[in-house]
Write an enzyme that holds these catalytic residues in place. Sequence first.
Site, PDB file in Angstrom:
ATOM      1  N   PHE A 138       0.855  -1.192   0.000  1.00  0.00           N
ATOM      2  CA  PHE A 138       0.000   0.000   0.000  1.00  0.00           C
ATOM      3  C   PHE A 138       0.886   1.234   0.000  1.00  0.00           C
ATOM      4  O   PHE A 138       1.793   1.356   0.814  1.00  0.00           O
ATOM      5  CB  PHE A 138      -0.915   0.023   1.237  1.00  0.00           C
ATOM      6  CG  PHE A 138      -1.896   1.164   1.210  1.00  0.00           C
ATOM      7  CD1 PHE A 138      -3.056   1.078   0.466  1.00  0.00           C
ATOM      8  CD2 PHE A 138      -1.641   2.340   1.903  1.00  0.00           C
ATOM      9  CE1 PHE A 138      -3.957   2.139   0.412  1.00  0.00           C
ATOM     10  CE2 PHE A 138      -2.529   3.406   1.853  1.00  0.00           C
ATOM     11  CZ  PHE A 138      -3.689   3.302   1.108  1.00  0.00           C
ATOM     12  N   ASP A 223       9.272   2.778   1.057  1.00  0.00           N
ATOM     13  CA  ASP A 223       8.123   3.512   1.579  1.00  0.00           C
ATOM     14  C   ASP A 223       8.103   3.297   3.082  1.00  0.00           C
ATOM     15  O   ASP A 223       7.703   2.235   3.571  1.00  0.00           O
ATOM     16  CB  ASP A 223       6.838   2.985   0.918  1.00  0.00           C
ATOM     17  CG  ASP A 223       5.588   3.662   1.475  1.00  0.00           C
ATOM     18  OD1 ASP A 223       5.680   4.308   2.537  1.00  0.00           O
ATOM     19  OD2 ASP A 223       4.518   3.525   0.848  1.00  0.00           O
ATOM     20  N   LYS A 252       2.956  10.327   8.090  1.00  0.00           N
ATOM     21  CA  LYS A 252       2.328   9.824   9.320  1.00  0.00           C
ATOM     22  C   LYS A 252       2.990  10.403  10.578  1.00  0.00           C
ATOM     23  O   LYS A 252       2.851  11.579  10.846  1.00  0.00           O
ATOM     24  CB  LYS A 252       2.311   8.286   9.319  1.00  0.00           C
ATOM     25  CG  LYS A 252       1.287   7.716   8.297  1.00  0.00           C
ATOM     26  CD  LYS A 252       1.018   6.263   8.552  1.00  0.00           C
ATOM     27  CE  LYS A 252       0.083   5.623   7.545  1.00  0.00           C
ATOM     28  NZ  LYS A 252      -1.319   5.737   7.872  1.00  0.00           N
TER      29      LYS A 252
HETATM   30  C1  LIG Z   1       3.091   2.423   3.663  1.00  0.00           C
HETATM   31  C2  LIG Z   1       2.152   3.541   3.366  1.00  0.00           C
HETATM   32  N1  LIG Z   1       2.406   4.353   2.325  1.00  0.00           N
HETATM   33  C3  LIG Z   1       1.593   5.380   2.021  1.00  0.00           C
HETATM   34  C4  LIG Z   1       0.457   5.637   2.743  1.00  0.00           C
HETATM   35  C5  LIG Z   1      -0.426   6.788   2.360  1.00  0.00           C
HETATM   36  O1  LIG Z   1      -0.243   7.845   3.235  1.00  0.00           O
HETATM   37  P1  LIG Z   1      -1.329   9.029   3.277  1.00  0.00           P
HETATM   38  O2  LIG Z   1      -2.618   8.419   3.700  1.00  0.00           O
HETATM   39  O3  LIG Z   1      -0.754  10.008   4.261  1.00  0.00           O
HETATM   40  O4  LIG Z   1      -1.409   9.594   1.900  1.00  0.00           O
HETATM   41  C6  LIG Z   1       0.150   4.816   3.828  1.00  0.00           C
HETATM   42  C7  LIG Z   1      -1.089   5.052   4.596  1.00  0.00           C
HETATM   43  O5  LIG Z   1      -1.597   4.185   5.269  1.00  0.00           O
HETATM   44  C8  LIG Z   1       1.010   3.746   4.145  1.00  0.00           C
HETATM   45  O6  LIG Z   1       0.755   2.921   5.174  1.00  0.00           O
END
Ligand SMILES: Cc1ncc(COP(=O)(O)O)c(C=O)c1O
Length: 404
Positions: A138, A223, A252
């Site tokens: 994700f 990520d 986050k």
């Molecule tokens: C690993 C990862 N990347 C990207 C995101 C997306 O972040 P945002 O919701 O701040 O756009 C998340 C959100 O849960 C995530 O867990």
Amino acid sequence: MSQAPTRADFDQYMVPNYAPQRAIPVRGEGSRLWDQEGREYIDFAGGIAVNGLGHCHPVLVEALTTQANKLWHLANVYTNEPALALARSLVERTFADKVYLCSSGGEANEAALKLARRWAHDHHGEHKHRIVSFSQSFHGRTFFTVSVGGQPKYSQGFGPVPGGIVHGQFNDLDSVRNLIDDDTCAVMVEPMQGEGGVIPADPAFLQGLRDLCDAFDALLIFDEVQTGAGRTGSLYAYQQYGVTPDILTSAKALGGGFPVGAMLTTDRVAPAMAIGTHGSTYGGNPLASAVALAAVGFIDTPEVLEGVKRRHDLFREHLETINRQHGVFKEIRGMGLLIGAEMAPEYEGRAKDILPLALEEGLMALIAGPNVLRMAPSLVIPEADIAEGMARLERAVARLVAGQ
Ligand SMILES: Cc1ncc(COP(=O)(O)O)c(C=O)c1O
């Protein structure tokens, strides 16, 4: 508006893309929250791994309010002191030489993917645009990031997805060997899959990705939106794995609840993001940057990071005790304070049924897919709150087992 808003207002006024719980929290302090009725909750959810220092941590409140009285916004026609200080702090603490600031994880990943494609385009030509990512991964909700993410339910139904994206199997290096080639510009991976089920990468898998990227002159993107900012017990998870990416994304807990995102990269790669190639009105916003600067400085200390590891052990012990009593979990896993408990076969797909029961008992938790109960509490959650939260979780699990 004369009366306090109610949950019914959500259904009346909000686009129906979320299904929030009935209770509306109105106040938070540390790892406790209170709703409109004054009911108290212990927070093991942490705003989905965002509230790294709990609610209204004095260090963050101080940073925010001080900045709020000085300067809120300029846009990138000017730079500003908090953004510069944050970028310098991130560079000093990591592998990175350069930082791009934005407002969310999805935006940080969008920037990372565009940078990788642009870098490959500039250095190798149009053909080198393929991106390898992983099933169940994700990376956000922009159209590019849902397409790179490995959960088709988030990318289907919106018309043609961007091309040149292929998915391997997480922790299976052979699957990547079969996909990567000279046309690959980047491999994007979470060091521990969060939404995909709280699954840590094997160290050999990440090292293997590094070696494959080097062999094909592709960029390795970590990520760390969910694993970053202290969540796994080091400022970033890559520091524990000893595998260094070319690009790393963070959001986050970086802002502890204030929207902020960052993309970190090296002097070799950064120049591809030349003037005008990319941007964001709010990127490097002074309020966001001031809060993130304070959060990173507070978290990146031996005291806090060792505390994360100690609390990990406590979470694990409590969960194992609950499991000895009720036998609901097949596996308890994770790193630091990102912890997943996968349901046993008899309770397959029922992690989500624990959440409303837990809420009734006064505990907020999360799931990662239907089969994994997930916890991402404050990195500084008091041990007494862990014990009380686990007592509440035990009652919720007992009710699940009893079929109530
Ligand atoms: C690993 C990862 N990347 C990207 C995101 C997306 O972040 P945002 O919701 O701040 O756009 C998340 C959100 O849960 C995530 O867990």
